[in-house]
Design a protein around this motif. Sequence first.
Motif, PDB file in Angstrom:
ATOM      1  N   TRP A 203       0.867  -1.147   0.107  1.00 50.18           N
ATOM      2  CA  TRP A 203      -0.013  -0.121   0.041  1.00 50.18           C
ATOM      3  C   TRP A 203       0.852   1.346  -0.206  1.00 50.18           C
ATOM      4  CZ3 TRP A 203      -5.134   0.816  -0.046  1.00 50.18           C
ATOM      5  CH2 TRP A 203      -6.008  -0.517  -0.525  1.00 50.18           C
ATOM      6  N   GLY A 205       1.465   5.527  -0.161  1.00 50.68           N
ATOM      7  CA  GLY A 205       0.571   6.802  -0.079  1.00 50.68           C
ATOM      8  C   GLY A 205       1.698   7.690   0.599  1.00 50.68           C
ATOM      9  N   TRP A 210      -1.242   9.659   4.856  1.00 49.98           N
ATOM     10  CA  TRP A 210      -0.150   8.974   4.929  1.00 49.98           C
ATOM     11  C   TRP A 210      -0.478   7.998   6.328  1.00 49.98           C
ATOM     12  CZ3 TRP A 210       2.894   5.286   3.723  1.00 49.98           C
ATOM     13  CH2 TRP A 210       3.882   4.630   4.487  1.00 49.98           C
ATOM     14  N   VAL A 213      -3.015   5.162   5.623  1.00 52.33           N
ATOM     15  CA  VAL A 213      -2.492   4.178   4.856  1.00 52.33           C
ATOM     16  C   VAL A 213      -1.833   3.161   5.738  1.00 52.33           C
ATOM     17  CG1 VAL A 213      -0.983   3.446   2.863  1.00 52.33           C
ATOM     18  CG2 VAL A 213      -2.392   5.593   2.557  1.00 52.33           C
ATOM     19  N   SER A 234       5.203   7.140  -0.509  1.00 52.83           N
ATOM     20  CA  SER A 234       5.607   7.231  -2.110  1.00 52.83           C
ATOM     21  C   SER A 234       6.992   7.990  -2.510  1.00 52.83           C
ATOM     22  CB  SER A 234       4.407   8.200  -2.659  1.00 52.83           C
ATOM     23  OG  SER A 234       4.463   9.379  -2.238  1.00 52.83           O
ATOM     24  N   VAL A 254      -2.810   5.194  -3.003  1.00 53.16           N
ATOM     25  CA  VAL A 254      -3.702   6.168  -2.285  1.00 53.16           C
ATOM     26  C   VAL A 254      -3.212   7.535  -2.859  1.00 53.16           C
ATOM     27  CG1 VAL A 254      -4.890   7.239  -0.554  1.00 53.16           C
ATOM     28  CG2 VAL A 254      -4.654   5.122  -0.589  1.00 53.16           C
ATOM     29  N   ASN A 256      -3.153  11.591  -2.834  1.00 53.40           N
ATOM     30  CA  ASN A 256      -3.478  12.723  -2.150  1.00 53.40           C
ATOM     31  C   ASN A 256      -3.609  13.817  -3.068  1.00 53.40           C
ATOM     32  OD1 ASN A 256      -1.363  14.918  -1.616  1.00 53.40           O
ATOM     33  ND2 ASN A 256      -0.249  13.309  -1.230  1.00 53.40           N
ATOM     34  N   ASP A 264       2.841  11.065  -5.722  1.00 57.77           N
ATOM     35  CA  ASP A 264       1.834   9.728  -5.882  1.00 57.77           C
ATOM     36  C   ASP A 264       1.612   9.425  -7.224  1.00 57.77           C
ATOM     37  OD1 ASP A 264       1.892   9.996  -2.863  1.00 57.77           O
ATOM     38  OD2 ASP A 264      -0.038  11.344  -2.849  1.00 57.77           O
TER      39      ASP A 264
END
Length: 334
Positions: A203, A205, A210, A213, A234, A254, A256, A264
Motif C-alpha cells: 500500500w 501513499g 499517510w 494508509v 511514495s 492512495v 492525495n 503519488d
Amino acid sequence: MYFDQTDFLNNYQAAVDELDHVDQILSELRQKKFKNIFFTGCGGSYTKFVDLRPMMFKKLPIPFMIAAPDELVKMYDAEVTEDSLIVAGTKTGETTELVAALEQIKKEKPQCTIISFIGDENSHLEKTRVVDYRIKSIDTDANLLELGWFISNFTQEASLSQLKMQKSQLAEMGAKVAAGIADLVPATLNHVNNTDITKMQMWVGSGTVWGEVCCFANYLLEEIQHIKAQAINSGEFFHGPFELIDNNQPVSVVVNSNANRKEDLRVVDFVTKFAKDPLIVDVKEFDLAEFDEDLRTYVEAYALNHYFDTMFKMYAVKTGKSAKTRRYYRLLDY
C-alpha cells in the motif's frame, strides 16, 4: 450493506456538533502559557496524529511531539513539564499502556493539562480523573473532524462569522464524502473479491493521508484480517520497493490532493505499467475542491478512514475474520 450512508451522516453530524464543545475547551486553553504539546495514543489514534502533522507545523506556535505512551514517559519525561499540554486519543479509554502513562504523568506533574479524545462512554480513563478535558470522539479514537478543528483553531479564535461559515462548510462536506465512498464501493468490492489474500499487499501513499494508509495496512489488514501488508511512503517507493512490482505483486496507491500529489502520481504511472490491476484511490474523487483548504486537509483523511473501514468489512466477509477472532490481542499477557 458495506456502507450505510445514513449511519455515516448521523455520526458525521454528531462530530460537527461536538465542535462547539471543542471551541469552549480552546477558549480556556488560550488562557494558559504552554511551552510544548505532546500527542499520544496507540494504533489508529497514533496514525491520525500522523495524518495531521503537516497541519501541526503550520498551525501550532510551540514545539510538539507525536509519541507512543511508553516513549512519552520514558524518553521524553524531562520535556514533559507542568507547562505541557498532553493530547491523547483512544476509542475505548481502556488501553493499558495509555492509561498507565497518563496516570504517571499526572502524578509526577499534576499541573500539566491533559485532553483526551475518547470514543466510548464511561471509560476507565475518564473515571481515573487524570483527564482535564474530554472530547467525545464519535465512534473512533481521535475523530479527525474534531482533532483537525482543534489544531486549526488552537492559536487564536476566529471571528464568529468565520467559525459559522467553516462549520457550515463542514456540514456540507459530509454529503460529498458519503457520495464519494458509495461511488467507490462497486470497484472496491470487485478488487477485494479478486485479491489473492495469501500474497503480501503493498500500500503506497503520502502526505496528509499517510497515517490512514499505515493504519489500514498495519491494524486492519495484518492485525485483524491476518493478511500480510506493507505500507510504503511514495517518497520511498523508488528506493527499493518498486523492484518488487510485477504481475504477481498486489499493489494499491492512495493519491492525495495536496503538496505531495505529484509524487503519488509518479508511483501510479509506474504501477499501471508494470503491475496487474493495481487499485488506485484518488482522494479528489470525494469532490471537496470547492471548500476551505484547511478543512479539506482533515476531511479528506476522515473520508479515507471511512473508505478503509468499508473495505475492511468486505475483507471480513471474504476471510471470516473480525476484531473478535484475534490470536493474541487481550487474550494473552504480552
